[in-house]
Enzyme design. Sequence first.
Site, PDB file in Angstrom:
ATOM      1  N   GLY A  31       0.714  -1.135   0.016  1.00 26.33           N
ATOM      2  CA  GLY A  31       0.030   0.138  -0.095  1.00 26.33           C
ATOM      3  C   GLY A  31       0.760   1.307  -0.092  1.00 26.33           C
ATOM      4  O   GLY A  31       2.156   1.374  -0.386  1.00 26.33           O
ATOM      5  N   HIS A  75      22.607   6.484  31.504  1.00 34.92           N
ATOM      6  CA  HIS A  75      23.191   7.927  31.170  1.00 34.92           C
ATOM      7  C   HIS A  75      24.389   7.741  30.433  1.00 34.92           C
ATOM      8  O   HIS A  75      25.240   6.489  30.825  1.00 34.92           O
ATOM      9  CB  HIS A  75      23.711   8.835  32.583  1.00 34.92           C
ATOM     10  CG  HIS A  75      24.279   9.895  32.402  1.00 34.92           C
ATOM     11  ND1 HIS A  75      23.848  11.120  32.094  1.00 34.92           N
ATOM     12  CD2 HIS A  75      25.670   9.942  32.437  1.00 34.92           C
ATOM     13  CE1 HIS A  75      24.934  11.935  31.999  1.00 34.92           C
ATOM     14  NE2 HIS A  75      25.902  11.180  32.346  1.00 34.92           N
TER      15      HIS A  75
HETATM   16  C1  LIG Z   1       4.579  10.779   1.568  1.00 32.48           C
HETATM   17  C2  LIG Z   1       3.934  10.024   2.816  1.00 32.48           C
HETATM   18  C3  LIG Z   1       4.815   9.722   4.020  1.00 32.48           C
HETATM   19  C4  LIG Z   1       4.257   9.127   5.019  1.00 32.48           C
HETATM   20  N1  LIG Z   1       4.824   8.626   5.937  1.00 32.48           N
HETATM   21  C5  LIG Z   1       4.439   8.137   7.071  1.00 32.48           C
HETATM   22  C6  LIG Z   1       5.417   7.869   8.210  1.00 32.48           C
HETATM   23  O1  LIG Z   1       6.573   8.166   8.164  1.00 32.48           O
HETATM   24  N2  LIG Z   1       4.529   7.174   9.390  1.00 32.48           N
HETATM   25  C7  LIG Z   1       3.190   7.047   9.245  1.00 32.48           C
HETATM   26  O2  LIG Z   1       2.675   6.287  10.437  1.00 32.48           O
HETATM   27  N3  LIG Z   1       2.589   7.156   8.325  1.00 32.48           N
HETATM   28  C8  LIG Z   1       2.844   7.927   7.279  1.00 32.48           C
HETATM   29  N4  LIG Z   1       2.168   7.966   6.030  1.00 32.48           N
HETATM   30  C9  LIG Z   1       0.822   7.828   6.344  1.00 32.48           C
HETATM   31  C10 LIG Z   1       0.766   6.176   5.774  1.00 32.48           C
HETATM   32  O3  LIG Z   1       1.392   5.843   4.745  1.00 32.48           O
HETATM   33  C11 LIG Z   1      -0.776   5.714   5.901  1.00 32.48           C
HETATM   34  O4  LIG Z   1      -1.483   6.177   7.008  1.00 32.48           O
HETATM   35  C12 LIG Z   1      -0.928   4.196   5.786  1.00 32.48           C
HETATM   36  O5  LIG Z   1      -0.138   3.651   4.666  1.00 32.48           O
HETATM   37  C13 LIG Z   1      -2.590   3.840   5.611  1.00 32.48           C
HETATM   38  O6  LIG Z   1      -2.292   2.317   5.692  1.00 32.48           O
HETATM   39  P1  LIG Z   1      -4.024   1.631   4.980  1.00 32.48           P
HETATM   40  O7  LIG Z   1      -3.646   0.269   5.313  1.00 32.48           O
HETATM   41  O8  LIG Z   1      -4.947   2.455   5.632  1.00 32.48           O
HETATM   42  O9  LIG Z   1      -3.799   1.766   3.612  1.00 32.48           O
HETATM   43  P2  LIG Z   1      -2.535   1.573   2.460  1.00 32.48           P
HETATM   44  O10 LIG Z   1      -1.432   0.968   3.296  1.00 32.48           O
HETATM   45  O11 LIG Z   1      -2.637   2.716   1.587  1.00 32.48           O
HETATM   46  O12 LIG Z   1      -3.165   0.301   1.929  1.00 32.48           O
HETATM   47  C14 LIG Z   1      -4.429   0.336   1.234  1.00 32.48           C
HETATM   48  C15 LIG Z   1      -4.128  -0.840   0.284  1.00 32.48           C
HETATM   49  O13 LIG Z   1      -5.448  -1.283  -0.356  1.00 32.48           O
HETATM   50  C16 LIG Z   1      -5.580  -1.686  -1.579  1.00 32.48           C
HETATM   51  N5  LIG Z   1      -6.853  -1.211  -2.342  1.00 32.48           N
HETATM   52  C17 LIG Z   1      -7.529   0.112  -2.331  1.00 32.48           C
HETATM   53  N6  LIG Z   1      -8.799  -0.284  -2.724  1.00 32.48           N
HETATM   54  C18 LIG Z   1      -9.085  -1.752  -2.932  1.00 32.48           C
HETATM   55  C19 LIG Z   1      -9.999  -2.517  -3.494  1.00 32.48           C
HETATM   56  N7  LIG Z   1     -11.232  -1.896  -3.833  1.00 32.48           N
HETATM   57  N8  LIG Z   1      -9.715  -3.915  -3.713  1.00 32.48           N
HETATM   58  C20 LIG Z   1      -8.295  -4.333  -3.441  1.00 32.48           C
HETATM   59  N9  LIG Z   1      -7.497  -3.473  -3.019  1.00 32.48           N
HETATM   60  C21 LIG Z   1      -7.792  -2.301  -2.848  1.00 32.48           C
HETATM   61  C22 LIG Z   1      -4.370  -0.489  -2.228  1.00 32.48           C
HETATM   62  O14 LIG Z   1      -4.152  -0.700  -3.486  1.00 32.48           O
HETATM   63  C23 LIG Z   1      -3.467  -0.537  -0.949  1.00 32.48           C
HETATM   64  O15 LIG Z   1      -2.300  -1.471  -1.435  1.00 32.48           O
HETATM   65  C24 LIG Z   1       2.698   8.524   4.951  1.00 32.48           C
HETATM   66  C25 LIG Z   1       1.833   8.768   4.126  1.00 32.48           C
HETATM   67  C26 LIG Z   1       2.660   9.480   2.746  1.00 32.48           C
HETATM   68  C27 LIG Z   1       1.636   9.817   1.665  1.00 32.48           C
END
Ligand SMILES: Cc1cc2nc3c(=O)[nH]c(=O)nc-3n(C[C@H](O)[C@H](O)[C@H](O)COP(=O)(O)OP(=O)(O)OC[C@H]3O[C@@H](n4cnc5c(N)ncnc54)[C@H](O)[C@@H]3O)c2cc1C
Length: 560
Positions: free
Chosen positions: A110, A530
Amino acid sequence: MYSTAISLSAAATAAAAVGGARPGAIRPAELRFCGLRREALGLRSLRAPPRAAATPRKAAAATGNGAAGSGGFDYDLVIIGAGVGGHGAALHAVEKGLKTAIIEGDVVGGTCVNRGCVPSKALLAVSGRMRELQDEHHMKSLGLRFQQLDMIGRLLQIMQIIWPLKFVATLTNSMKLWVWILTGFWHHCGKTKGEYGKVGFPDMKSLPEIFIIATRSVPFVPNGIEIDGKTVFTSDHALKLESVPDWIAIVGSGYIGLEFSDVYTALGSEVTFVEALDQLMPGFVPEIAKLAQRIFSIPCKIDYHTGVFASKITPAKDGKPVLIELIDVRQRNPKETTEVDAAFIATGRAPFTKGLGLENVNVVTQRGFVPVDERMQVMDADGNAVPNLYCIGDANGKLMLAHAASAQGISVVERISGKDNILNHLSIPAACFTHPEISMVGLTEPQAREKADKEGFEISVVKTSFKANTKALAENEGDGLAKMIYRPDTGEILGVHILGLHAADLIHEASNAIALGTRVQDIKFAVHAHPTLSEVLDELFKAAKVNAGVPHSVNEPVAA
Ligand SMILES: Cc1cc2nc3c(=O)[nH]c(=O)nc-3n(C[C@H](O)[C@H](O)[C@H](O)COP(=O)(O)OP(=O)(O)OC[C@H]3O[C@@H](n4cnc5c(N)ncnc54)[C@H](O)[C@@H]3O)c2cc1C
Ligand SMILES: NC(=O)c1ccc[n+]([C@@H]2O[C@H](COP(=O)([O-])OP(=O)(O)OC[C@H]3O[C@@H](n4cnc5c(N)ncnc54)[C@H](O)[C@@H]3O)[C@@H](O)[C@H]2O)c1
C-alpha cells in the site's frame, strides 16, 4: 478446504493458467456478493461466532502446503487492501486461528511501503546525511571534513528501487505462508463485470464471515491546482524525484510538507511554504512549531506565506515558471502571484473508498471517509453498526498513520475473536521525521484545558530542554524541547510533545505510559541510562509535581 497461501507472482501465473477451480490457484472471477445481505441474495447464511480454524500451521501441513481438496474456499475473514492496516490485521487474524484472505488491487504494501513512509524515510535518511556532511560548522566541531560524494545517484537508487522492493518482499513473505493473497480490485454487489478492470478471485463457494475494509487514501488536490507530475506534483510524484528544483513552493505545512521541505533544503533547494492557516505547522503545538520554524530556517533558505490559500497553480510551460495565485484567507481577495520552479502540493489526503458499494448496505461516507464506531465497525446512515463489516486505516480517517491502521486492524481481530477491544487513540504516537524530529502523543494543552474545564479538574504543564542533555550536546544537537501536560490530582499523563534529536523514538516511553495507565508519580522513579537522550523525558517526569497524598500504583503502602 483450508489451503496455504500463494505469493503474488505465483498468483498471477496461476490466474493466467487456470481453467477450472483448482485449490490453491486463483481464477479470474467476478466477485458478486453483498457480504452483509447474503441471505437476501440466497447465499449461505452467516455462522456466528466465527469458527476458530485448526492452527494454520497444522492445517497447512495437513494439506501439504496448499493441496486442499476440491470445492470452494471458506474464509472466516476477508480483508480488502494489503497495506499496513490490512497486513497487521491479517497477521493477527492468522495468530488467532482465523482463515484469512487479503485482497489487493495493486501492490502489496500500500501507500506506506510504496508511496509513503518507506520511500520518504529513505529520502530523508540520505538527504539528512547530506545536510550533516555539508554543515561546515557541525563537521568542524566534530573534527571532520566533507568531501563531495555522488550521493544523488545513490539516493535515487535507494529510494526508488531498493527500499520499497525490499519491504514489499518482506511484507509479502510475512503473510504468504498463512494468508491467501488474492489479486484483484474488490467491489461490492450490484456492480457489473469489468467495471473495475480485471479481477481475479478464487472460487468462493461460500462467503466469508467478516470483512475488513482497509483501502487507502490518495493525495488531496484542491480545485484550481493543475498537476502535471513534473513541475506541479504531489508526494506520489515527488518520491520519484528526478531533479532538484532551485526554488520550490510547498503548499501545506503538515507532515508531508515538512518532511519534504527537509529533503529539498538538504539537497540545496530554496523553499517557500504556502500555508492557509495563520501559523506555519498548524498541526503542532505552538511552542514546538515556533522553535522548529527557527531551527529549520537557520541553516536553510526557507520563507513562508501564512494565512494565504493557493487558489490556482499553473504548471511551467513554454519557458514560463510555475505560477501560484494566492488568496488572503481572511479577506477572501487575491493577494499576489508567486513564480517558482516547482510546486509541491501537500494539502492533505482524501480517502479512497469509491466503488466499494457501501451504499448497498445503507452506508453514507463522510467526505469519502467510512463512518465507524470506536470498535471500527462501520455505521450505516441510521446510526446502526453494520454487522460484520469493519473499516480500518486511512479509509476511516480517524488517524492517518501507518501504525494506527495496523493497531486498528489488530483491535478488530481481537473483537471478532471474541475479546472486546477498544483502541485508545490518545495513546497512539505520531512523529514527523524532520531534522530534528517532532513527535507527540495524547492531547495538546488547549485540548487538555477544554477537557479539564468540561470534567472539572486541573491540569499542569512541565517542559525540559535538550540543551542540558549530555548525549544531545555530544552529538552537537542541543536544539529541542519536551513538554508534558498532566493531571496533578491523579498523576495521569494527558499529552507529551517533543522536538529534538530522535524525538520519534523518545515518544514511546510516554505513549506506553498513556496506553498502560502509568502515572507520573510511578514513572518518575524509573531509571534511565546515562548519557542518553531518554534523560530528556526522565527530567520531564521528575519535574512534574503531583498533589500530596496521591497514591502510587506500585510499591505504595496501602492504608488499612
Ligand atoms: C509521503 C507519505 C509519507 C508517510 N509517512 C508516514 C510515516 O512516516 N509514518 C506513518 O505512520 N504514516 C506515514 N504515512 C501515512 C501512511 O502511509 C498511511 O497512514 C498508511 O499507509 C495507511 O494504511 P492503510 O492500510 O489504511 O492503507 P494503505 O497502506 O495505503 O493500503 C491500502 C491498500 O488497499 C488497496 N486497495 C484499495 N482499494 C482496494 C480495492 N477496492 N480492492 C482491493 N485492494 C484495494 C490499495 O492498493 C493499497 O495497497 C505517510 C503517507 C505519505 C503519503
Ligand atoms: N511522519 C508521518 O507520520 C507522516 C508523514 C507524512 C504523511 N503522514 C500522514 O499523511 C496525512 C497527510 O499529510 P499532509 O501533510 O498532506 O496533510 P496535513 O493535513 O497534515 O497538512 C495539510 C496542510 O495544508 C494546508 N492547506 C490545505 N489546502 C491549502 C491551500 N489551498 N493553500 C495553502 N495551504 C493549504 C492545511 O492548512 C494544512 O496545514 C497526515 O494526516 C499524516 O497523518 C504522516
